[in-house]
Design a protein around this motif. Sequence first.
Motif, PDB file in Angstrom:
ATOM      1  N   ALA A  37      12.017 -15.305 -20.265  1.00  0.00           N
ATOM      2  CA  ALA A  37      13.190 -16.185 -20.379  1.00  0.00           C
ATOM      3  C   ALA A  37      12.755 -17.628 -20.671  1.00  0.00           C
ATOM      4  O   ALA A  37      13.338 -18.302 -21.520  1.00  0.00           O
ATOM      5  CB  ALA A  37      14.011 -16.129 -19.099  1.00  0.00           C
ATOM      6  N   ILE A  38      11.706 -18.079 -19.978  1.00  0.00           N
ATOM      7  CA  ILE A  38      11.229 -19.461 -20.180  1.00  0.00           C
ATOM      8  C   ILE A  38      10.741 -19.638 -21.631  1.00  0.00           C
ATOM      9  O   ILE A  38      11.063 -20.622 -22.294  1.00  0.00           O
ATOM     10  CB  ILE A  38      10.091 -19.787 -19.182  1.00  0.00           C
ATOM     11  N   GLY A  39       9.986 -18.669 -22.108  1.00  0.00           N
ATOM     12  CA  GLY A  39       9.464 -18.745 -23.482  1.00  0.00           C
ATOM     13  C   GLY A  39      10.576 -18.709 -24.513  1.00  0.00           C
ATOM     14  O   GLY A  39      10.611 -19.540 -25.432  1.00  0.00           O
ATOM     15  N   ILE A  40      11.489 -17.763 -24.354  1.00  0.00           N
ATOM     16  CA  ILE A  40      12.574 -17.626 -25.343  1.00  0.00           C
ATOM     17  C   ILE A  40      13.444 -18.877 -25.378  1.00  0.00           C
ATOM     18  O   ILE A  40      13.747 -19.411 -26.450  1.00  0.00           O
ATOM     19  CB  ILE A  40      13.447 -16.370 -25.020  1.00  0.00           C
ATOM     20  N   VAL A  41      13.822 -19.366 -24.198  1.00  0.00           N
ATOM     21  CA  VAL A  41      14.724 -20.533 -24.165  1.00  0.00           C
ATOM     22  C   VAL A  41      14.019 -21.780 -24.722  1.00  0.00           C
ATOM     23  O   VAL A  41      14.583 -22.505 -25.542  1.00  0.00           O
ATOM     24  CB  VAL A  41      15.246 -20.780 -22.722  1.00  0.00           C
ATOM     25  N   GLY A  42      12.775 -21.999 -24.294  1.00  0.00           N
ATOM     26  CA  GLY A  42      12.015 -23.157 -24.793  1.00  0.00           C
ATOM     27  C   GLY A  42      11.882 -23.117 -26.305  1.00  0.00           C
ATOM     28  O   GLY A  42      12.118 -24.105 -26.993  1.00  0.00           O
ATOM     29  N   CYS A  43      11.510 -21.940 -26.823  1.00  0.00           N
ATOM     30  CA  CYS A  43      11.323 -21.809 -28.272  1.00  0.00           C
ATOM     31  C   CYS A  43      12.661 -21.904 -29.012  1.00  0.00           C
ATOM     32  O   CYS A  43      12.740 -22.545 -30.062  1.00  0.00           O
ATOM     33  CB  CYS A  43      10.646 -20.476 -28.603  1.00  0.00           C
ATOM     34  N   TYR A  44      13.689 -21.280 -28.460  1.00  0.00           N
ATOM     35  CA  TYR A  44      15.004 -21.310 -29.131  1.00  0.00           C
ATOM     36  C   TYR A  44      15.502 -22.758 -29.260  1.00  0.00           C
ATOM     37  O   TYR A  44      15.944 -23.178 -30.328  1.00  0.00           O
ATOM     38  CB  TYR A  44      16.014 -20.467 -28.338  1.00  0.00           C
ATOM     39  N   LYS A  45      15.398 -23.483 -28.166  1.00  0.00           N
ATOM     40  CA  LYS A  45      15.905 -24.864 -28.181  1.00  0.00           C
ATOM     41  C   LYS A  45      15.098 -25.732 -29.155  1.00  0.00           C
ATOM     42  O   LYS A  45      15.659 -26.542 -29.892  1.00  0.00           O
ATOM     43  CB  LYS A  45      15.841 -25.470 -26.769  1.00  0.00           C
ATOM     44  N   GLY A  46      13.785 -25.558 -29.143  1.00  0.00           N
ATOM     45  CA  GLY A  46      12.950 -26.355 -30.041  1.00  0.00           C
ATOM     46  C   GLY A  46      13.111 -25.945 -31.493  1.00  0.00           C
ATOM     47  O   GLY A  46      13.276 -26.783 -32.372  1.00  0.00           O
ATOM     48  N   TYR A  47      13.098 -24.648 -31.733  1.00  0.00           N
ATOM     49  CA  TYR A  47      13.143 -24.127 -33.109  1.00  0.00           C
ATOM     50  C   TYR A  47      14.447 -24.515 -33.810  1.00  0.00           C
ATOM     51  O   TYR A  47      14.482 -24.671 -35.021  1.00  0.00           O
ATOM     52  CB  TYR A  47      13.017 -22.602 -33.059  1.00  0.00           C
ATOM     53  N   ASN A  48      15.513 -24.640 -33.019  1.00  0.00           N
ATOM     54  CA  ASN A  48      16.821 -24.976 -33.612  1.00  0.00           C
ATOM     55  C   ASN A  48      17.218 -26.424 -33.353  1.00  0.00           C
ATOM     56  O   ASN A  48      18.392 -26.752 -33.364  1.00  0.00           O
ATOM     57  CB  ASN A  48      17.890 -24.025 -33.064  1.00  0.00           C
ATOM     58  N   SER A  49      16.219 -27.244 -33.096  1.00  0.00           N
ATOM     59  CA  SER A  49      16.486 -28.651 -32.814  1.00  0.00           C
ATOM     60  C   SER A  49      17.079 -29.350 -34.038  1.00  0.00           C
ATOM     61  O   SER A  49      16.736 -29.037 -35.173  1.00  0.00           O
ATOM     62  CB  SER A  49      15.169 -29.322 -32.426  1.00  0.00           C
ATOM     63  N   LYS A  57       6.865 -16.026 -36.441  1.00  0.00           N
ATOM     64  CA  LYS A  57       5.776 -15.221 -35.888  1.00  0.00           C
ATOM     65  C   LYS A  57       4.664 -16.125 -35.348  1.00  0.00           C
ATOM     66  O   LYS A  57       4.117 -15.881 -34.286  1.00  0.00           O
ATOM     67  CB  LYS A  57       5.232 -14.353 -37.021  1.00  0.00           C
ATOM     68  N   TYR A  58       4.372 -17.158 -36.099  1.00  0.00           N
ATOM     69  CA  TYR A  58       3.261 -18.045 -35.756  1.00  0.00           C
ATOM     70  C   TYR A  58       3.579 -18.890 -34.512  1.00  0.00           C
ATOM     71  O   TYR A  58       2.733 -19.048 -33.639  1.00  0.00           O
ATOM     72  CB  TYR A  58       2.977 -18.957 -36.950  1.00  0.00           C
ATOM     73  N   LEU A  59       4.806 -19.401 -34.450  1.00  0.00           N
ATOM     74  CA  LEU A  59       5.131 -20.347 -33.379  1.00  0.00           C
ATOM     75  C   LEU A  59       5.852 -19.692 -32.208  1.00  0.00           C
ATOM     76  O   LEU A  59       5.544 -19.969 -31.054  1.00  0.00           O
ATOM     77  CB  LEU A  59       6.014 -21.481 -33.929  1.00  0.00           C
ATOM     78  N   VAL A  60       6.836 -18.846 -32.511  1.00  0.00           N
ATOM     79  CA  VAL A  60       7.708 -18.328 -31.448  1.00  0.00           C
ATOM     80  C   VAL A  60       7.109 -17.082 -30.782  1.00  0.00           C
ATOM     81  O   VAL A  60       6.976 -17.042 -29.556  1.00  0.00           O
ATOM     82  CB  VAL A  60       9.120 -18.022 -32.009  1.00  0.00           C
ATOM     83  N   VAL A  61       6.745 -16.094 -31.594  1.00  0.00           N
ATOM     84  CA  VAL A  61       6.271 -14.825 -31.012  1.00  0.00           C
ATOM     85  C   VAL A  61       5.046 -15.070 -30.122  1.00  0.00           C
ATOM     86  O   VAL A  61       4.979 -14.559 -28.995  1.00  0.00           O
ATOM     87  CB  VAL A  61       5.956 -13.802 -32.135  1.00  0.00           C
ATOM     88  N   THR A  62       4.126 -15.881 -30.595  1.00  0.00           N
ATOM     89  CA  THR A  62       2.902 -16.139 -29.813  1.00  0.00           C
ATOM     90  C   THR A  62       3.219 -16.841 -28.499  1.00  0.00           C
ATOM     91  O   THR A  62       2.660 -16.506 -27.451  1.00  0.00           O
ATOM     92  CB  THR A  62       1.935 -17.029 -30.617  1.00  0.00           C
ATOM     93  N   ARG A  63       4.135 -17.808 -28.550  1.00  0.00           N
ATOM     94  CA  ARG A  63       4.463 -18.559 -27.329  1.00  0.00           C
ATOM     95  C   ARG A  63       5.216 -17.707 -26.321  1.00  0.00           C
ATOM     96  O   ARG A  63       4.972 -17.788 -25.115  1.00  0.00           O
ATOM     97  CB  ARG A  63       5.286 -19.812 -27.696  1.00  0.00           C
ATOM     98  N   VAL A  64       6.148 -16.893 -26.822  1.00  0.00           N
ATOM     99  CA  VAL A  64       6.937 -16.067 -25.887  1.00  0.00           C
ATOM    100  C   VAL A  64       6.040 -15.014 -25.222  1.00  0.00           C
ATOM    101  O   VAL A  64       6.111 -14.804 -24.003  1.00  0.00           O
ATOM    102  CB  VAL A  64       8.141 -15.415 -26.602  1.00  0.00           C
TER     103      VAL A  64
END
Lengths: 256, 246
Positions: free
Chosen positions: A205-217, A135-142
């Motif tokens: 799409a940009i937010g989801i992909v950026g966050c997905y790739k980083g969050y699951n690094s 919620k803190y990192l992904v939801v806000t960025r997307v």
Amino acid sequence: MDIFKIESPFLKEAGEISRFTSRFFKEASKPNQEWEVFLNQCFWVGYKTLTLVGITAFIIGLVLTIQSRPTLLEFGAESLLPAMVSVSLVREISPVIVALICAGKIGSGMGAELGSMRVTEQIDAMEVSGTNPFKYLVVTRVWATTLMVPVLSSVGNAVSLYGGYLGVNIRGHVSWNLYWFQVFDALSFGDVLPSLIKTFFFGFAIGIVGCYKGYNSQKGTEGVGRSATTAVIVASLLVFILDLIAVQVTDLLGLT
Amino acid sequence: MENGEPVIVVEKLNKSFGPNHVLKDFSMEVNSGENLVILGKSGSGKSVLIKCIIKLIDGDSGNINVLGQNIDDLEQDKLDELRAKVGFLFQSNALYDSMTVRENLEFPLRRHWSKEERADKAEAAVIEALEDVGLSHTINMMPAELSGGMRKRIALARTLILRPKVILYDEPTTGLDPITGREISQLMLDVQKKYNATSIVISHDLNCIKMISNRIIMLIDGKNYVSGTFESLHLNTDPKVKEFFD
């Protein structure tokens, strides 16, 4: 052959992104959102990308106008230059270019930032401290990219049209008023609205992909670099795919 | 909880990563006020064990009971409440590098304290935690401006700010020079005395282990192979135990 036993990396990745996206909607619908972090992200995504978007859009508008002039001159249609340039820029070129810039700057930034937080255990530390890191990192960025990319695209439209005005006046002369009259005369509701709507999808799409790739690094610093790079590649590809879908939908709805 | 009562009970914990069976029916008890060290080879599952205790990783089977609560039965809210009582010092310190030291320390408070409480008491709590680790002058600095030892102390201060009853240390002296390592070990002892906290420490550093441990568990082949005091294990003739102390 058992279809459920097929292990395709592409399908696996697509499945993971879908799961990540559905988790986004689940977390985004919960109460107590991180509004302060969201506003901060809007500042970073919007304001900090504005200069880059402005310069690029200006150059694109200027160059497109300069390069289109000889062809229109050949057909004696030089007077149509503002109309042609404005439709091209607003419908297609400006939103896509702005989205690609955002995919490059914001997508890679998010991939690298969250990736680095993942490998240095900062995301785990957040979880341990009782804060929901998703919620803190992904939801806000997307949400920030979803709302800011359309704003940036609108600014990009305006600046590129101004670039077009200067381009028209390098070799010829069109007054300020006449240029804008021709621009708005050529643009219709069906040009502006679909172009604006699709930028929300580009931002998402940009937010989801950026966050997905980083969050699951994974795999340390090498993984962070890979997350940033693949975030740009996948987000850029998605922008084109979404653009293609948007064109088809617009066509089906008779807005062309 | 009275000293000597079990605060953490792990029963038959199993955890695998693919074909790698890291923890095999691992069981242990940690008593209140105790400084327990888990010793084992790299990759033996020590960090996995303490991450299972705080539920950062889910075990495949088995039971973990922390402060009288089975962590698998807890809803997210209850788990967060429990996590406020269990501090975790990460091996990499895990300081938020985009925040100042003050913001790092205030971060855990945002979930567990109300806005009013934070406005009234956060500043004092941050200063006290920084004084505990002797770094109150770094309050407005960024983590990147600090040395490795200072970052470890700040991470410890962040762990202490919620006054946890249990502290989990993941290799607290790894990567530090011997002097700083000793200082961190002494700090851990001071913290334990001041807050009467129970500690589980993952470490390979024999100086640190000798200094802080009341009891050591050797995690070998995924199991609680043997436990005892530093002195008793030092004299143990089992080759698998002996190789750690030679």
